[in-house]
Design an enzyme around this catalytic site. Structure first.
Site, PDB file in Angstrom:
ATOM      1  N   ARG A 128      -7.323  54.676  -0.164  1.00  0.00           N
ATOM      2  CA  ARG A 128      -7.115  53.618   1.798  1.00  0.00           C
ATOM      3  C   ARG A 128      -6.381  55.249   2.639  1.00  0.00           C
ATOM      4  O   ARG A 128      -7.338  55.482   3.804  1.00  0.00           O
ATOM      5  CB  ARG A 128      -5.713  53.100   1.456  1.00  0.00           C
ATOM      6  CG  ARG A 128      -5.699  52.965   2.910  1.00  0.00           C
ATOM      7  CD  ARG A 128      -6.907  51.744   3.381  1.00  0.00           C
ATOM      8  NE  ARG A 128      -7.900  52.244   3.955  1.00  0.00           N
ATOM      9  CZ  ARG A 128      -9.270  51.924   3.956  1.00  0.00           C
ATOM     10  NH1 ARG A 128      -9.773  51.114   2.775  1.00  0.00           N
ATOM     11  NH2 ARG A 128      -9.699  51.817   4.490  1.00  0.00           N
ATOM     12  N   LYS A 139      -4.562  64.352  25.341  1.00  0.00           N
ATOM     13  CA  LYS A 139      -3.695  62.856  25.085  1.00  0.00           C
ATOM     14  C   LYS A 139      -4.176  62.437  23.661  1.00  0.00           C
ATOM     15  O   LYS A 139      -5.502  61.492  23.052  1.00  0.00           O
ATOM     16  CB  LYS A 139      -4.799  61.656  25.756  1.00  0.00           C
ATOM     17  CG  LYS A 139      -4.726  62.191  27.295  1.00  0.00           C
ATOM     18  CD  LYS A 139      -5.341  61.730  28.176  1.00  0.00           C
ATOM     19  CE  LYS A 139      -4.482  61.372  29.721  1.00  0.00           C
ATOM     20  NZ  LYS A 139      -4.981  60.251  30.470  1.00  0.00           N
ATOM     21  N   ASP A 186      -9.945  66.808  39.807  1.00  0.00           N
ATOM     22  CA  ASP A 186      -9.114  65.694  38.993  1.00  0.00           C
ATOM     23  C   ASP A 186     -10.087  64.303  39.834  1.00  0.00           C
ATOM     24  O   ASP A 186      -9.309  63.996  41.018  1.00  0.00           O
ATOM     25  CB  ASP A 186      -7.720  65.651  39.079  1.00  0.00           C
ATOM     26  CG  ASP A 186      -7.302  64.746  38.598  1.00  0.00           C
ATOM     27  OD1 ASP A 186      -7.703  64.012  37.567  1.00  0.00           O
ATOM     28  OD2 ASP A 186      -5.915  63.743  38.381  1.00  0.00           O
ATOM     29  N   GLU A 213      -4.582  71.834  39.534  1.00  0.00           N
ATOM     30  CA  GLU A 213      -5.527  70.578  39.444  1.00  0.00           C
ATOM     31  C   GLU A 213      -5.335  70.528  40.876  1.00  0.00           C
ATOM     32  O   GLU A 213      -4.257  70.289  42.030  1.00  0.00           O
ATOM     33  CB  GLU A 213      -4.095  69.666  38.571  1.00  0.00           C
ATOM     34  CG  GLU A 213      -4.877  67.897  39.156  1.00  0.00           C
ATOM     35  CD  GLU A 213      -3.604  67.054  37.788  1.00  0.00           C
ATOM     36  OE1 GLU A 213      -3.761  67.252  36.939  1.00  0.00           O
ATOM     37  OE2 GLU A 213      -3.926  66.667  38.514  1.00  0.00           O
ATOM     38  N   LYS A 218       0.183  70.782  38.254  1.00  0.00           N
ATOM     39  CA  LYS A 218      -0.054  70.138  38.671  1.00  0.00           C
ATOM     40  C   LYS A 218       0.609  69.384  39.553  1.00  0.00           C
ATOM     41  O   LYS A 218       1.667  69.862  40.439  1.00  0.00           O
ATOM     42  CB  LYS A 218       0.082  68.618  37.612  1.00  0.00           C
ATOM     43  CG  LYS A 218      -0.562  68.923  36.001  1.00  0.00           C
ATOM     44  CD  LYS A 218      -0.848  67.463  35.252  1.00  0.00           C
ATOM     45  CE  LYS A 218      -1.716  67.750  33.978  1.00  0.00           C
ATOM     46  NZ  LYS A 218      -1.512  66.935  33.766  1.00  0.00           N
TER      47      LYS A 218
END
Lengths: 279, 279, 279, 279, 279, 279
Positions: free
Chosen positions: A100, A135, A218, A197, A167
């Site tokens: 597994r 992310k 962005d 950004e 940012k």
């Protein structure tokens, strides 16, 4: 042959094995004799890019070094449904206990590599690179970024210490793009470039004036991106970002951006269907 | 107020924070003054079930205990797009450094809870429960199973030591279903039931004779499942399994099975879109 | 108030405390009553820059949170011999058990900060920055680089992953400076600059042609450095390196280099003489 | 061949490697092919005592066990400038990644061993031993005390639990030397001797009366030390202490003390200049 | 109020809690509402010495800091059957989850303290002390030695680094008692005494000549011990050892030995019967 | 050959070795030359069941892999006094340093296995099994339960997550046996049976009605147990519990219970007398 890379991933593999085995595999220990041997094959149930073969081997090596795995395909290869990926043989108990966990790794990483490969193919022939983001799944960043590379993508910064990305909120706190870039240049190592950004053409102009090395567009439309590329005109590297998984990647690439970063490569992984078939 | 549960999850949160912060957030440390404060809101960008609010709070508490988060919705609530989930305020540097990690947890767990809720709703009114599997992300089993519960599902065994599930290979190694069940009954604790995985009606009959407490129907058609339920007739708990994410769950539930276990709930997670908006 | 920074250093402090206390301070536990209180002062025995006051406090907080320390000088301040740095009071046993470890940190870090400050003062008025290297004490890199910043220096890359520095052996393996720079640009993140180590004017020219962002002058004479700066003419950042502790730093700075990196700041530390005086 | 000693030091080596490699050596991984091999020599750039050859080997063994190191000199040997200490060969990537960490250990430990050897030579022919103190670098006590032994010195107590040393503050808390010694004798194991720190002849007399096994002369002049030795007359072991690095060690030894403990051996280390030269 | 001592024991408590709770207390979590409170008393079911009250409190503090415990007896007190040791109140779930672990500690340590107290009482009025050995339960040495002290005994060396005890095999390897003692004196710190294990009068004489500080009489008869004490005549501390739990301790003490060390105090512990009674 | 089982126990062995060796075995390191070899035998000093031979081997393997141990008896064998259990040979230093720890394990585990074997023999010929409880030594549960199996006993649940056992307080909190069983059935995994602790015939009837799978008879007399078995009549598994170490086990078994659980097997261990004899 244990290099330091094995050791780094070992920690994660051991966490996964302990999590799955608990105080012991009661089913296997009671039904399978300790001296029984087994052999089997790892089988792709659908087409995709294979990633994680060495983690799979390592999982069994940590469980019981008598288990041997031989790969039948190369790491990073595209395989078709029903293709044999590797053969395994050794003590049955160990193979059953590691099944597994090894599949959980192999399927997750191959899922990432497959999505990355598809994105890379979508922009083939343009100058755009496909990149990941931060992310990632907590605790798996290192192996997920490896899967992106295996799929043909490039890695964005690994973490907050090996890249400067200014940012919106940094800009506001610093009092403007110019101030933020100046402070970052002074505060960061002389070996780090500075990325800003931006959401508007005005911000791009400010960033260029401030001497930004990289400019992120962005959530811009295709038209805005094309305009931005024209405006920047090679004075900075250009990165397209923001829900790119839902875009026509080829169209984005054809605006002339250098880099397309896609969070969904690692935040919304569809496991590749792989199974372990005993013989 | 740190209970042992916090401590258990703390390890994972600290791994994630260290992975993301590396030797320091060069951008934030250079552009944002240490004494600057900020406030913001966690915002759902799409509808779904919210899961992970306390992990999100804990992430910031570990970074800097001066950061305060107040939830605006209940853990497990269904929220609509643009709904505010929580408000955050405190030192800007800490908020910026914890943003990505907290969102990575919140989005991943809410994605699982949302898919679970949808499955639970699909079978509402039948006696079937929706359950997870051991196909979880390495290292995250505990929190992923929590997300399944938050979505309204039930948890299958946590690991190999707290449930007996006899599969094909155990049967082969033991020399038959009866032998395997006998050995498992003798080898396992007297507090564990015995589940047998079956693929045919013959195997179901053997399992019933052997005294299995639970019978898993693996990859059967709707007709086969209905027949199996009739045959078993309450003598064992019945679990439907095998690529259930691709099935009409209501139809499966209406065959009369007690449990439908879905690997995709945790192996192919689509993150729920949530962001942190500064004010 | 425990932020994640405290936690990071806590590990090191706890290692040091466990190393020093072993299975218990037999002298203190047998001679000093558990309810006895004491107070004292941390005293500079020679002039220098103070660094490590918060690590010193944290050491005692981890030993016994009833011990309170109040700083009398600012972190980074230049103090004279016999100046009081901080006052301490609380249970005698804890103070005696933490004395050695707290001083070992405080003296080591203040030693580094002092040497850095002297170097910074030596080049004051020029554009050159004083920087550290990766020649740090194993396990102490993070706090030693903090001491360098406290002394007024800047940090070179923290480790091998947050900066590209192409040395002789990389060049040889790649087949030339141009090839090495090309590969590094392709293999590294788009947020990293590229530094090339050079020993001759020819290498500098090659590095410039290859598009190096930073050029290190390794073990060059003052004349060579001056010539190099003229040649580079602002096209790249210039770093002087190689046994700089033995050089006339002002003379080096006046050649026009941007950065002088000094390994001895951290590899050959002379502890600043500080003691804890009970009252 | 991994004994438990290797394992103990492995932790420190792994901390140092992780600290230096971070998420990967971007320069080496991009510029040097994984299958390239290299060879080189560790070279003394100045004369001194070599210490840390096995830690150096172990560093590379942990990185990549295919790397082989052969020592050319004995641990503890005095080498001259330009002498080859060891030869290394194996995969280039691993050698380049381990270079800095291995040198950081080797140079630091050889620096300590060299200073110790010089002190030992200064007192040769007298009965005085040169000893270290607890003024060691946090986290490195075990290997630093090993370096002192390699240089020919002896180790003072390792930590607070394996020796009783009654200082000023213990005396004050106990209400006098006699009371402190009595309590220590009762509270400590019957296998520990009792040392008392003294600053005056009166205190020495009190300590002798109390039955101290060892008497430390703290910061005394040569004349005071000579008088103390005469007074003690073999009734206790005599240790000279207090800024001994700045003293004429031979003169101290000739007062007849048994032990001279020198904090600077470990608190103010000058790294021995050693480099790794590729061939 | 967490001092470093709490932290040391915390590790052991957390190991025990994790070992006992596994992935969660399924019984309590399903049957007891999270907001239910409970109260109860820790009750002695037989007479003995109580040890471990603070470990018991700490166990619950680590589980859930809302649980409060108030001791009704002093650590080290002799209690009678049915005496209340402490009262506990707080959330029911936490109390039920910590019950077993807290009792496992409390009963084990009180068992040790009780046996120690009985031995101490047996020799009351003689000069003999009762001491433990290194025959402790793996991982519990620190708390078991604490229980011995709580019972009124003294601790022998904590481990192999804080005491020199020359046994048969050391003597053989060194070539005789004299050689072994000489080497130990040279190799050990000047703060350690030297103990020699002896089985015959001849060996005692050799040990005395060699200057041993402590002499262990191993497995000698009462007559031999008395003769040994006469022979040694205060020139060394005398320790009686070897299956002392089966001896008439008072008779041993009356031979005049200084110390009687009893392995069974920690290697053959009978738990004191203590239970947690809910109200 | 290191399987994951070795690794799990390694942690405990390393804790024990570090605890015993501290900063080094001063006696052995100073008196025994590093290149000296020794050989010896592990010898039973009394009759009993041997358990822990592989942990004993592993202890030395972790200390120094050159040490070799060959077992002369099987794990779980009954041996007589003076029987040789194993022979050991290799470097003297390592053997001396590992002696105490290896014996501490071997004697403790053999003590448990011996008591278990005696209990198993007492009930031979009846259907009753002898089982352990959760009353184990903190940190040693896994190896103590292994020793119980080695002695011929069966293991009760490993921890709170792999079995449901409803006790008095759960019943009270839930509002009755029926409610508690219903909640547990709903809250627990479908793979766990439900055991109810009872003290009276009425409770047994309630538990049967509620559908309990296992019924524990707590502290009942022989007559009550016999009546309970008649009443239950095979409808549930029956476990006798409560100070069973003080009962006539055969009489208990003859009441017809299925399981007798004995806490004293692990909470009040008498070490089996085993020693290491050098040759």
């Amino acid at each position: 042959m244990e290099t330091i890379w094995d050791r780094k991933w070992d920690e994660l593999i051991l966490v996964a094995l302990n999590e799955d085995i608990g105080s012991g595999d009661v089913t296997t220990l009671s039904t399978v004799p300790p001296d029984a041997d087994a052999s089997g094959v790892f089988l792709a149930k659908e087409a995709g890019v294979i990633c994680g073969l060495s983690i799979c081997s390592r999982t069994f090596a940590l469980l019981d070094p008598r288990i041997r795995i031989k790969s039948r395909v190369q790491e990073g290869a595209w395989v078709e449904a029903n293709e044999v990926l590797a053969v395994i043989e050794g003590p049955s108990q160990g193979i059953l206990m590691g099944e597994r966990v090894s599949l959980n790794f192999l399927r997750h990483l191959s899922g990432i590599a497959t999505q990355t490969r598809l994105a890379v193919q979508a922009v083939e022939g343009t100058k755009a690179h496909i990149s990941d983001t931060r992310k990632t799944t907590p605790g798996l960043r290192s192996i997920e970024k490896y899967a992106v590379r295996t799929g043909g993508g490039t890695n964005h910064r690994f973490n907050l210490s090996d890249g400067i990305l200014i940012k919106d909120n940094h800009i506001r706190a610093a009092g403007g793009i110019k101030q933020a870039v100046d402070r970052a240049r002074k505060g960061g190592s002389h070996l780090l470039k500075i990325e800003v950004e931006t959401e508007t053409i005005e911000q791009i102009e400010e960033a260029l004036e401030a001497g930004a090395d990289v400019i992120m567009l962005d959530n811009m439309s295709l038209l805005q991106m094309a305009e931005a590329v024209r405006l920047i005109a090679g004075r900075a590297i250009v990165e397209a970002s923001g829900n790119m998984a839902d875009q026509d990647l080829r169209a984005v690439a054809e605006t002339g951006v250098d880099l397309i970063s896609i969070g969904a490569l690692t935040h919304s992984v569809r496991a590749l269907d792989i199974s372990l078939k005993f013989e």
